[in-house]
Design an enzyme around this catalytic site. Structure first.
Site, PDB file in Angstrom:
ATOM      1  N   HIS A 193      31.247  52.420  41.387  1.00 13.71           N
ATOM      2  CA  HIS A 193      32.704  52.413  41.211  1.00 13.71           C
ATOM      3  C   HIS A 193      33.333  53.290  42.299  1.00 13.71           C
ATOM      4  CE1 HIS A 193      36.508  51.950  39.199  1.00 13.71           C
ATOM      5  NE2 HIS A 193      36.713  53.240  39.413  1.00 13.71           N
ATOM      6  N   THR A 229      29.309  44.384  50.956  1.00 12.47           N
ATOM      7  CA  THR A 229      28.827  45.473  51.823  1.00 12.47           C
ATOM      8  C   THR A 229      27.870  46.386  51.064  1.00 12.47           C
ATOM      9  OG1 THR A 229      30.675  46.972  51.372  1.00 12.47           O
ATOM     10  CG2 THR A 229      30.936  45.441  53.222  1.00 12.47           C
TER      11      THR A 229
HETATM   12  C1  GAR Z   1      33.442  48.266  46.356  1.00 12.98           C
HETATM   13  O1  GAR Z   1      34.337  49.247  46.811  1.00 12.98           O
HETATM   14  C2  GAR Z   1      33.033  48.564  44.932  1.00 12.98           C
HETATM   15  O2  GAR Z   1      32.890  49.932  44.673  1.00 12.98           O
HETATM   16  C3  GAR Z   1      34.187  48.004  44.165  1.00 12.98           C
HETATM   17  O3  GAR Z   1      34.501  46.800  44.823  1.00 12.98           O
HETATM   18  C4  GAR Z   1      34.153  46.906  46.218  1.00 12.98           C
HETATM   19  C5  GAR Z   1      33.261  45.758  46.580  1.00 12.98           C
HETATM   20  O4  GAR Z   1      32.912  45.768  47.930  1.00 12.98           O
HETATM   21  N1  GAR Z   1      33.846  47.822  42.788  1.00 12.98           N
HETATM   22  C6  GAR Z   1      34.700  48.021  41.790  1.00 12.98           C
HETATM   23  O5  GAR Z   1      35.866  48.310  41.955  1.00 12.98           O
HETATM   24  C7  GAR Z   1      34.101  47.871  40.391  1.00 12.98           C
HETATM   25  N2  GAR Z   1      34.986  48.393  39.405  1.00 12.98           N
HETATM   26  P1  GAR Z   1      31.623  44.998  48.481  1.00 12.98           P
HETATM   27  O6  GAR Z   1      31.647  43.560  47.925  1.00 12.98           O
HETATM   28  O7  GAR Z   1      31.830  44.989  49.984  1.00 12.98           O
HETATM   29  O8  GAR Z   1      30.402  45.736  48.066  1.00 12.98           O
END
Ligand code: GAR
Length: 207
Positions: free
Chosen positions: A110, A13
């Site tokens: 993050h 996302t």
């Molecule tokens: C997001 O919330 C991002 O901030 C987190 O993983 C999720 C991925 O969502 N990242 C971490 O925790 C890094 N330490 P997405 O694939 O839908 O962007």
């Protein structure tokens, strides 16, 4: 125009937020030219394909150490002229070679207000579980540069989001994404591409 590589592991996302911001002209002086996924099941790959962005999978599980993984990632990037790497939900830790080769040119998003709820083991929903267990009333997201310390690089942008009574991990994760991550990540990327982030040690100044 700077070439941007976005690294992903899951739903993507945040990648979508970047793609949408770029199509609205909000990533000034930058273009997403490549997407790298740490596993072939990442839905983010479908988003890249739909947007016509070249992609590759370098599977973290195929490499014994993060240093070996690093070398494989660097080999894939070699001929791509990448100016900025964006970790958008990329859940593998990068090794020292890659971090040093792209020093101050890797941005991570993050899902908490660093220095709270971050570091090794704090990723994805685990962050929100820890936030809910702690009883804090405010959380948020942080866009920051990547250095050798997990979630330890200079902070670029942060945005606070309330924790509401009755929240669970899914509700809180979605609120943090919608109100903070999808907004500050594209903004941080644009600021970088416009050359407006001045780094002073572990602090940044927006010009
Ligand atoms: C997001 O919330 C991002 O901030 C987190 O993983 C999720 C991925 O969502 N990242 C971490 O925790 C890094 N330490 P997405 O694939 O839908 O962007």
């Amino acid at each position: 125009m700077l070439n941007i590589a976005v690294f992903v592991s899951g739903g993507g996302t945040n990648l979508q937020a970047l793609i949408d911001a770029e199509s609205r002209g909000e990533i000034k002086n930058g273009k997403i030219t490549f997407v790298l996924a740490s596993n072939e099941g990442a839905y983010a790959l479908k988003r890249a394909e739909k947007a016509g962005i070249a992609s590759a999978v370098v599977n973290r599980k195929a490499y014994a150490s993060k240093d070996e993984y690093d070398k494989a990632v660097l080999a894939v990037l070699e001929d791509k002229n990448i100016d900025l790497i964006v970790l958008a939900g990329f859940l593998s830790i990068l090794g020292e070679e890659l971090v040093s080769k792209y020093r101050n040119r890797i941005i991570n998003i993050h899902p908490s207000l660093i220095p709270l709820f971050c570091g090794d083991g704090f990723y994805g929903k685990k962050v929100h579980t820890a936030v809910l267990n702690s009883g804090v009333k405010v959380t948020g997201a942080t866009a920051h540069f990547v250095n050798e310390i997990t979630d330890g690089g200079a902070i670029i942008l942060q945005k606070a989001v309330p924790v509401e009574q009755g929240d669970n991990e899914d509700i809180l994760q979605y609120r943090v994404m919608r109100q903070a991550e999808w907004e500050i990540l594209p903004r941080a990327v644009s600021l970088f591409c416009e050359g407006r982030i001045k780094i002073n040690g572990n602090k940044t100044e927006i010009m």
